[in-house]
Design a protein around this motif. Sequence first.
Motif, PDB file in Angstrom:
ATOM      1  N   ALA A 101    -104.672 -11.758  69.379  1.00  0.00           N
ATOM      2  CA  ALA A 101    -104.901 -10.379  68.940  1.00  0.00           C
ATOM      3  C   ALA A 101    -104.407 -10.171  67.519  1.00  0.00           C
ATOM      4  CB  ALA A 101    -104.209  -9.408  69.892  1.00  0.00           C
ATOM      5  N   LEU A 102    -103.231 -10.686  67.207  1.00  0.00           N
ATOM      6  CA  LEU A 102    -102.676 -10.546  65.860  1.00  0.00           C
ATOM      7  C   LEU A 102    -103.514 -11.319  64.855  1.00  0.00           C
ATOM      8  CD1 LEU A 102    -100.514  -9.564  63.933  1.00  0.00           C
ATOM      9  CD2 LEU A 102     -99.060 -11.466  64.675  1.00  0.00           C
ATOM     10  N   LEU A 103    -103.904 -12.530  65.198  1.00  0.00           N
ATOM     11  CA  LEU A 103    -104.740 -13.320  64.299  1.00  0.00           C
ATOM     12  C   LEU A 103    -106.065 -12.618  64.022  1.00  0.00           C
ATOM     13  CD1 LEU A 103    -104.162 -16.886  65.765  1.00  0.00           C
ATOM     14  CD2 LEU A 103    -103.261 -15.997  63.619  1.00  0.00           C
ATOM     15  N   ALA A 104    -106.622 -11.995  65.026  1.00  0.00           N
ATOM     16  CA  ALA A 104    -107.892 -11.294  64.843  1.00  0.00           C
ATOM     17  C   ALA A 104    -107.747 -10.133  63.865  1.00  0.00           C
ATOM     18  CB  ALA A 104    -108.412 -10.790  66.188  1.00  0.00           C
ATOM     19  N   VAL A 105    -106.640  -9.385  63.957  1.00  0.00           N
ATOM     20  CA  VAL A 105    -106.419  -8.272  63.031  1.00  0.00           C
ATOM     21  C   VAL A 105    -106.330  -8.780  61.598  1.00  0.00           C
ATOM     22  CG1 VAL A 105    -104.801  -6.467  62.324  1.00  0.00           C
ATOM     23  CG2 VAL A 105    -105.298  -6.805  64.748  1.00  0.00           C
ATOM     24  N   VAL A 106    -105.565  -9.849  61.385  1.00  0.00           N
ATOM     25  CA  VAL A 106    -105.380 -10.387  60.033  1.00  0.00           C
ATOM     26  C   VAL A 106    -106.703 -10.922  59.479  1.00  0.00           C
ATOM     27  CG1 VAL A 106    -104.206 -12.166  58.671  1.00  0.00           C
ATOM     28  CG2 VAL A 106    -102.941 -10.901  60.438  1.00  0.00           C
ATOM     29  N   ARG A 107    -107.425 -11.668  60.290  1.00  0.00           N
ATOM     30  CA  ARG A 107    -108.701 -12.225  59.823  1.00  0.00           C
ATOM     31  C   ARG A 107    -109.727 -11.125  59.560  1.00  0.00           C
ATOM     32  NH1 ARG A 107    -107.992 -16.887  64.258  1.00  0.00           N
ATOM     33  NH2 ARG A 107    -107.222 -18.566  62.914  1.00  0.00           N
ATOM     34  N   ASP A 108    -109.756 -10.108  60.406  1.00  0.00           N
ATOM     35  CA  ASP A 108    -110.715  -9.025  60.213  1.00  0.00           C
ATOM     36  C   ASP A 108    -110.415  -8.246  58.934  1.00  0.00           C
ATOM     37  OD1 ASP A 108    -112.059  -9.721  62.500  1.00  0.00           O
ATOM     38  OD2 ASP A 108    -111.230  -8.114  63.738  1.00  0.00           O
ATOM     39  N   MET A 109    -109.145  -8.020  58.631  1.00  0.00           N
ATOM     40  CA  MET A 109    -108.797  -7.341  57.379  1.00  0.00           C
ATOM     41  C   MET A 109    -109.268  -8.148  56.172  1.00  0.00           C
ATOM     42  SD  MET A 109    -105.068  -5.508  57.780  1.00  0.00           S
ATOM     43  CE  MET A 109    -104.148  -7.022  58.063  1.00  0.00           C
ATOM     44  N   ALA A 110    -109.044  -9.451  56.221  1.00  0.00           N
ATOM     45  CA  ALA A 110    -109.472 -10.308  55.116  1.00  0.00           C
ATOM     46  C   ALA A 110    -110.983 -10.272  54.952  1.00  0.00           C
ATOM     47  CB  ALA A 110    -108.987 -11.736  55.343  1.00  0.00           C
ATOM     48  N   ARG A 111    -111.696 -10.318  56.075  1.00  0.00           N
ATOM     49  CA  ARG A 111    -113.157 -10.272  56.009  1.00  0.00           C
ATOM     50  C   ARG A 111    -113.641  -8.962  55.393  1.00  0.00           C
ATOM     51  NH1 ARG A 111    -116.231  -7.737  59.188  1.00  0.00           N
ATOM     52  NH2 ARG A 111    -114.640  -7.574  60.820  1.00  0.00           N
ATOM     53  N   ARG A 112    -113.026  -7.844  55.791  1.00  0.00           N
ATOM     54  CA  ARG A 112    -113.424  -6.551  55.240  1.00  0.00           C
ATOM     55  C   ARG A 112    -113.080  -6.443  53.766  1.00  0.00           C
ATOM     56  NH1 ARG A 112    -111.445  -4.692  60.386  1.00  0.00           N
ATOM     57  NH2 ARG A 112    -109.439  -4.107  59.451  1.00  0.00           N
ATOM     58  N   THR A 113    -111.987  -7.068  53.346  1.00  0.00           N
ATOM     59  CA  THR A 113    -111.606  -7.039  51.930  1.00  0.00           C
ATOM     60  C   THR A 113    -112.651  -7.755  51.088  1.00  0.00           C
ATOM     61  OG1 THR A 113    -109.245  -6.942  52.463  1.00  0.00           O
ATOM     62  CG2 THR A 113    -109.841  -7.722  50.256  1.00  0.00           C
ATOM     63  N   GLY A 114    -113.013  -8.954  51.478  1.00  0.00           N
ATOM     64  CA  GLY A 114    -114.062  -9.695  50.798  1.00  0.00           C
ATOM     65  C   GLY A 114    -113.594 -10.459  49.569  1.00  0.00           C
ATOM     66  N   GLU A 115    -114.450 -11.360  49.138  1.00  0.00           N
ATOM     67  CA  GLU A 115    -114.108 -12.279  48.042  1.00  0.00           C
ATOM     68  C   GLU A 115    -113.834 -11.563  46.735  1.00  0.00           C
ATOM     69  OE1 GLU A 115    -116.605 -15.233  45.159  1.00  0.00           O
ATOM     70  OE2 GLU A 115    -117.079 -15.312  47.311  1.00  0.00           O
ATOM     71  N   ASP A 116    -114.703 -10.657  46.317  1.00  0.00           N
ATOM     72  CA  ASP A 116    -114.553 -10.031  45.002  1.00  0.00           C
ATOM     73  C   ASP A 116    -113.261  -9.227  44.908  1.00  0.00           C
ATOM     74  OD1 ASP A 116    -116.967 -11.141  44.298  1.00  0.00           O
ATOM     75  OD2 ASP A 116    -118.112  -9.293  44.561  1.00  0.00           O
ATOM     76  N   ALA A 117    -112.977  -8.424  45.937  1.00  0.00           N
ATOM     77  CA  ALA A 117    -111.756  -7.632  45.919  1.00  0.00           C
ATOM     78  C   ALA A 117    -110.523  -8.534  45.979  1.00  0.00           C
ATOM     79  CB  ALA A 117    -111.743  -6.647  47.076  1.00  0.00           C
ATOM     80  N   PHE A 118    -110.602  -9.612  46.743  1.00  0.00           N
ATOM     81  CA  PHE A 118    -109.485 -10.554  46.810  1.00  0.00           C
ATOM     82  C   PHE A 118    -109.155 -11.120  45.432  1.00  0.00           C
ATOM     83  CE2 PHE A 118    -108.540 -15.177  46.964  1.00  0.00           C
ATOM     84  CZ  PHE A 118    -107.222 -15.104  47.384  1.00  0.00           C
ATOM     85  N   VAL A 119    -110.171 -11.508  44.686  1.00  0.00           N
ATOM     86  CA  VAL A 119    -109.938 -12.057  43.350  1.00  0.00           C
ATOM     87  C   VAL A 119    -109.302 -11.005  42.445  1.00  0.00           C
ATOM     88  CG1 VAL A 119    -111.035 -13.003  41.280  1.00  0.00           C
ATOM     89  CG2 VAL A 119    -111.737 -13.803  43.553  1.00  0.00           C
ATOM     90  N   ARG A 120    -109.781  -9.760  42.506  1.00  0.00           N
ATOM     91  CA  ARG A 120    -109.171  -8.692  41.704  1.00  0.00           C
ATOM     92  C   ARG A 120    -107.713  -8.486  42.107  1.00  0.00           C
ATOM     93  NH1 ARG A 120    -114.387  -6.394  42.338  1.00  0.00           N
ATOM     94  NH2 ARG A 120    -113.747  -5.187  44.171  1.00  0.00           N
ATOM     95  N   GLN A 121    -107.443  -8.498  43.406  1.00  0.00           N
ATOM     96  CA  GLN A 121    -106.069  -8.322  43.867  1.00  0.00           C
ATOM     97  C   GLN A 121    -105.152  -9.428  43.357  1.00  0.00           C
ATOM     98  OE1 GLN A 121    -106.629  -8.109  48.126  1.00  0.00           O
ATOM     99  NE2 GLN A 121    -106.640  -5.871  48.111  1.00  0.00           N
ATOM    100  N   GLU A 122    -105.610 -10.666  43.445  1.00  0.00           N
ATOM    101  CA  GLU A 122    -104.783 -11.778  42.969  1.00  0.00           C
ATOM    102  C   GLU A 122    -104.495 -11.652  41.472  1.00  0.00           C
ATOM    103  OE1 GLU A 122    -103.078 -13.404  44.930  1.00  0.00           O
ATOM    104  OE2 GLU A 122    -104.101 -15.080  45.890  1.00  0.00           O
TER     105      GLU A 122
END
Length: 238
Positions: free
Chosen positions: A139-160
């Motif tokens: 359940a915890l892994l699913a929450v973390v993975r789902d958040m990452a999926r919703r964030t997406g590649e482009d936003a992740f790069v901006r965040q980093e």
Amino acid sequence: MAARPAAPLVLVPGLLCDAAVWQPQTDALADVAAPWVADHTRHDDLRALAAAVLREAPAERFALAGFSMGGYVALEMIAQAPERIARLALVDTSARPESAEARERRLRLIELAVSGKFSRVTEVLLPMMLHASRLADPALLAVVRDMARRTGEDAFVRQERAIMSRADSRPRLAAIGCPTLVLCGRDDQLTPLEGHEEMAAAIPGATLTVLGTCGHMSTLERPEAVSAALRTWLAARG
């Protein structure tokens, strides 16, 4: 007698996180706070990101809690507009600038993401994000993975890139004058305990809360304990 209005509470998520990282707390604190979760995905510079959250915040003065990357944003916000922050919570984060090792890791993750392997980023980070005892919690892994999926590649790069642009906030800590909570998991690998001890010692009157059997994702790993600490913080005399 009329009920006391709920205090505005601005919540800033972490890297690859969205409102779900704060969901246990928004639910648990609904009787004492009016939570608003910031969008921290649109800027690749931390100063610009902090300024945007300040512009969009739902009240002129508010309590502010930042988790992980959100803590970096929160520290920049209080540097830019200290008069607007009624109280501050720094959760599994750091006031230190980016280390050469961390920067190199971020650049590798950016390269992984832009090379078509964005889904691998979360898998690389998971052992550093969660306590070892929670790595098999579906359940915890699913929450973390789902958040990452919703964030997406482009936003992740901006965040980093925004994280890598952050200043050393340590010289600013002594000027923080509002009730401050510093909280972390004892086994946080990404932002270790010693950095939280450093922040708590430097901020006048700060409270340090350390949660046992807990990694970096304290709001999800130990939600009841985090909510209880935030409830006490919200009630502190300011």
